[in-house]
Design an enzyme around this catalytic site. Structure first.
Site, mmCIF file in Angstrom:
data_model
loop_
_atom_site.group_PDB
_atom_site.id
_atom_site.type_symbol
_atom_site.label_atom_id
_atom_site.label_comp_id
_atom_site.label_asym_id
_atom_site.label_seq_id
_atom_site.Cartn_x
_atom_site.Cartn_y
_atom_site.Cartn_z
ATOM 1 N N HIS A 35 7.606 -13.971 -2.583
ATOM 2 C CA HIS A 35 9.066 -14.184 -2.586
ATOM 3 C C HIS A 35 9.435 -15.650 -2.797
ATOM 4 O O HIS A 35 10.014 -15.998 -3.808
ATOM 5 C CB HIS A 35 9.744 -13.623 -1.327
ATOM 6 C CG HIS A 35 9.631 -12.146 -1.204
ATOM 7 N ND1 HIS A 35 10.289 -11.287 -2.056
ATOM 8 C CD2 HIS A 35 8.902 -11.360 -0.356
ATOM 9 C CE1 HIS A 35 9.995 -10.043 -1.725
ATOM 10 N NE2 HIS A 35 9.153 -10.052 -0.713
ATOM 11 N N ASP A 86 0.775 -1.251 0.000
ATOM 12 C CA ASP A 86 0.000 0.000 0.000
ATOM 13 C C ASP A 86 0.805 1.300 0.000
ATOM 14 O O ASP A 86 0.607 2.152 -0.846
ATOM 15 C CB ASP A 86 -1.023 0.003 1.163
ATOM 16 C CG ASP A 86 -0.432 -0.426 2.512
ATOM 17 O OD1 ASP A 86 0.801 -0.597 2.591
ATOM 18 O OD2 ASP A 86 -1.205 -0.577 3.469
ATOM 19 N N ASP A 138 7.427 -4.959 -5.073
ATOM 20 C CA ASP A 138 7.335 -4.889 -3.609
ATOM 21 C C ASP A 138 7.068 -3.463 -3.098
ATOM 22 O O ASP A 138 5.915 -3.091 -2.923
ATOM 23 C CB ASP A 138 8.602 -5.487 -2.979
ATOM 24 C CG ASP A 138 8.331 -6.254 -1.698
ATOM 25 O OD1 ASP A 138 7.155 -6.395 -1.333
ATOM 26 O OD2 ASP A 138 9.294 -6.734 -1.056
ATOM 27 N N ASP A 139 8.131 -2.702 -2.832
ATOM 28 C CA ASP A 139 7.999 -1.317 -2.348
ATOM 29 C C ASP A 139 8.944 -0.416 -3.140
ATOM 30 O O ASP A 139 9.879 0.163 -2.573
ATOM 31 C CB ASP A 139 8.375 -1.248 -0.863
ATOM 32 C CG ASP A 139 7.487 -2.122 -0.002
ATOM 33 O OD1 ASP A 139 6.342 -1.718 0.252
ATOM 34 O OD2 ASP A 139 7.934 -3.207 0.404
ATOM 35 N N GLY A 183 5.551 -8.089 6.901
ATOM 36 C CA GLY A 183 6.549 -7.662 7.882
ATOM 37 C C GLY A 183 7.769 -8.566 7.802
ATOM 38 O O GLY A 183 7.808 -9.514 7.012
ATOM 39 N N PHE A 204 13.968 0.380 7.171
ATOM 40 C CA PHE A 204 12.802 0.091 6.329
ATOM 41 C C PHE A 204 11.510 0.334 7.128
ATOM 42 O O PHE A 204 10.604 1.037 6.690
ATOM 43 C CB PHE A 204 12.922 -1.378 5.891
ATOM 44 C CG PHE A 204 11.981 -1.829 4.805
ATOM 45 C CD1 PHE A 204 11.667 -1.030 3.724
ATOM 46 C CD2 PHE A 204 11.435 -3.111 4.857
ATOM 47 C CE1 PHE A 204 10.820 -1.488 2.713
ATOM 48 C CE2 PHE A 204 10.595 -3.574 3.842
ATOM 49 C CZ PHE A 204 10.292 -2.763 2.780
ATOM 50 N N GLU A 232 10.928 -15.687 2.720
ATOM 51 C CA GLU A 232 11.742 -14.483 2.447
ATOM 52 C C GLU A 232 12.881 -14.498 3.480
ATOM 53 O O GLU A 232 12.961 -13.653 4.362
ATOM 54 C CB GLU A 232 10.890 -13.205 2.577
ATOM 55 C CG GLU A 232 11.613 -11.940 2.115
ATOM 56 C CD GLU A 232 10.787 -10.669 2.358
ATOM 57 O OE1 GLU A 232 9.732 -10.743 3.023
ATOM 58 O OE2 GLU A 232 11.211 -9.593 1.894
ATOM 59 N N HIS A 281 3.318 -14.215 2.055
ATOM 60 C CA HIS A 281 4.757 -14.035 2.005
ATOM 61 C C HIS A 281 5.323 -15.275 2.698
ATOM 62 O O HIS A 281 4.940 -15.582 3.835
ATOM 63 C CB HIS A 281 5.192 -12.837 2.848
ATOM 64 C CG HIS A 281 5.084 -11.507 2.186
ATOM 65 N ND1 HIS A 281 3.896 -10.908 1.912
ATOM 66 C CD2 HIS A 281 6.057 -10.632 1.774
ATOM 67 C CE1 HIS A 281 4.132 -9.721 1.357
ATOM 68 N NE2 HIS A 281 5.425 -9.532 1.255
HETATM 69 ZN ZN LIG Z 1 6.283 -7.863 0.135
#
Ligand SMILES: [Zn+2]
Ligand SMILES: *[C@@H]1O[C@H](CO)[C@@H](O)[C@H](O)[C@H]1NC(C)=O
Ligand SMILES: *[C@@H]1O[C@H](CO)[C@@H](O)[C@H](O)[C@H]1NC(C)=O
Ligand SMILES: *[C@@H]1O[C@H](CO)[C@@H](O)[C@H](O)[C@H]1NC(C)=O
Ligand SMILES: *[C@@H]1O[C@H](CO)[C@@H](O)[C@H](O)[C@H]1NC(C)=O
EC number: 3.5.4.4
Length: 402
Positions: A276, A7, A333-334, A218, A99, A251, A248
């Site tokens: 991932h 988001d 992802d971000d 997270g 992060f 990862e 997720h």
């Molecule tokens: Zn992610």
């Protein structure tokens, strides 16, 4: 399509600094923990233990000696970009700590209702400009607030996503839309997650075309395992309700930890895709299972590199999986937090680094097709989307050959 996004990590930070922080009623706080916070409010927001003093940003900017320098420092604080990452980010926990701090800092800006609407619109705009026509967004749906301090609930947020996307589609030909994957934090207690699962079930019933399912997000290594949440995650099956999962999982570069087993539990819980799945290649039985069941991994190469799972992308485990034909989709992802934008940079890294010398137009074509095929759109919607994509692909090929 971009199927793995979060988001508030989507829109380039430049927009937050140069547009959002210049809007009226924006307050800033330099907390005792060294993490900057923002809040839009008519009156000065309440102070707390951590935040002793809120300052109207307009006043603050008038007092700083060099506004350009201040804005640049904001921008620096909003991304993980740094000239010598190997010196600053000595290990995964160090980079994750920054992060998480960034999410905390920018959250107050984005959760202000007028900004939130614009942010959702701008998210689609930046991806549309990158030729992405559909997005699936992991959304925490944290309370959005008004100037008065009034806070909206999760339903308001989902409705806003829906309304803004509909408005965007009207003015952007061929854009398909967005879906939300409601997500909660894997640091939380099982009772809290059980509540979130119920919320996800409700939201999916109320907004079946918008809410695709549920995920836990997270830092995986420091969070709870999926197994820890088994009671909560079994609620939909027990109640006979369909709630697709998009976990997720894997990862991590640890092998044999409880977190390393998340891929197993994700598959046992019928995950639709694996976020991932970085650890998947270490588990041949699971890898064979996901391949047989046609469950893709969502590979986000820049994210994996920045968050220190792999340094040289030629060593990314997805290279092995692509070589054996395991289903793969590529996402970013971000991107904003990594200093990237849209989806193309990640496609580039996959093509150059992971794909190797034999990667060619067919690689790109298959990855584009996969992004549609493995989306959570209905078959009929996928067909429409595929037709739109095919037309664009043919034009691209014609242009390239010419
Ligand atoms: Zn992610
Ligand atoms: C910020 O962006 C909005 C659209 O998202 C635009 O209407 C507005 O003019 C911009 N404001 C500034 C200060 O750039
Ligand atoms: C303000 O800072 C910027 C960036 O560091 C610099 O280029 C500029 O010359 C400075 N302006 C003044 C008036 O000092
Ligand atoms: C940037 O972050 C540092 C902490 O890492 C903080 O001390 C500083 O006040 C922040 N500056 C701005 C302008 O956000
Ligand atoms: C996974 O799918 C199987 C087969 O459809 C079903 O029996 C089981 O209840 C599902 N599990 C969950 C957690 O949804």
């Amino acid at each position: 399509a971009a199927l793995h996004l979060h988001d508030i990590g989507i829109v380039t930070m430049d927009w937050l600094v140069r547009n959002v922080t210049y809007r009226p009623h924006c307050h800033i706080c330099f907390t005792t923990k060294g993490i900057v916070q923002f809040r839009f409010a008519h009156l000065t927001p309440h102070t707390s233990e951590e935040c002793r003093k809120w300052i109207l940003l307009e006043d603050y900017r008038r007092r700083v000696q060099n506004v350009t320098e201040f804005d640049d420092s904001l921008l620096r604080n909003f991304t993980l970009v740094t000239p010598h990452p190997e010196v600053i980010y000595t290990n995964q926990n160090a980079v994750w700590s920054k992060f998480k701090a960034i999410f905390s800092t920018i959250s107050g800006l984005i959760r202000y209702a007028p900004v939130f609407r614009d942010y959702v619109f701008q998210s689609m705009q930046e991806f549309y400009e990158d030729n992405v026509l559909y997005m699936e967004i992991r959304a925490r749906l944290l309370p959005v607030y008004e100037l008065s301090g009034e806070r909206h609930d999760v339903q308001w947020s989902v409705k806003t996503y829906q309304e803004v996307a509909e408005k965007f589609v009207e003015t952007h030909p061929e854009f398909i839309g967005i879906k939300i994957i409601y997500s909660d934090d894997r640091s939380k207690d099982v009772t809290v997650i059980a509540e979130s699962i119920r919320t996800a079930m409700e939201l999916r019933t109320k907004f079946p075309t918008v809410v695709a399912g549920f995920d836990l997000v997270g830092h995986e290594d420091t969070g709870h395992s999926l197994h820890y949440y088994d009671k909560a995650l079994m609620i939909p099956a027990k109640d006979g309700v369909k709630l697709p999962y998009f976990f997720h999982a894997g990862e991590t570069d640890w092998q044999g930890t409880s977190i390393d087993k998340n891929i197993l539990d994700a598959l046992m819980l019928n995950t639709t895709r694996i976020g991932h799945g970085f650890a998947l290649s270490k588990h041949p039985a699971l890898r064979a299972y996901s391949q047989k069941k046609d469950i893709p991994i969502e590979v986000c190469p820049i994210s994996n590199q920045v968050l220190k799972l792999v340094s040289d992308l030629r060593n990314h485990p997805a290279a092995t999986l692509m070589a054996i034909g395991h289903p793969v989709v590529i996402s970013s992802d971000d991107p904003a937090i990594f200093g990237a934008k849209g989806l193309s940079y990640d496609f580039y890294e996959v093509f150059m680094g992971i794909g190797g010398m034999k990667a060619d137009l067919r690689t790109l074509k298959q990855l584009a097709i996969n992004s549609i095929k493995y989306s959570s759109l209905l078959e009929i919607e996928k067909n429409t989307f595929m037709a739109v994509w095919k037309k664009r692909w043919d034009k691209f090929i014609a242009d390239v050959t010419e």
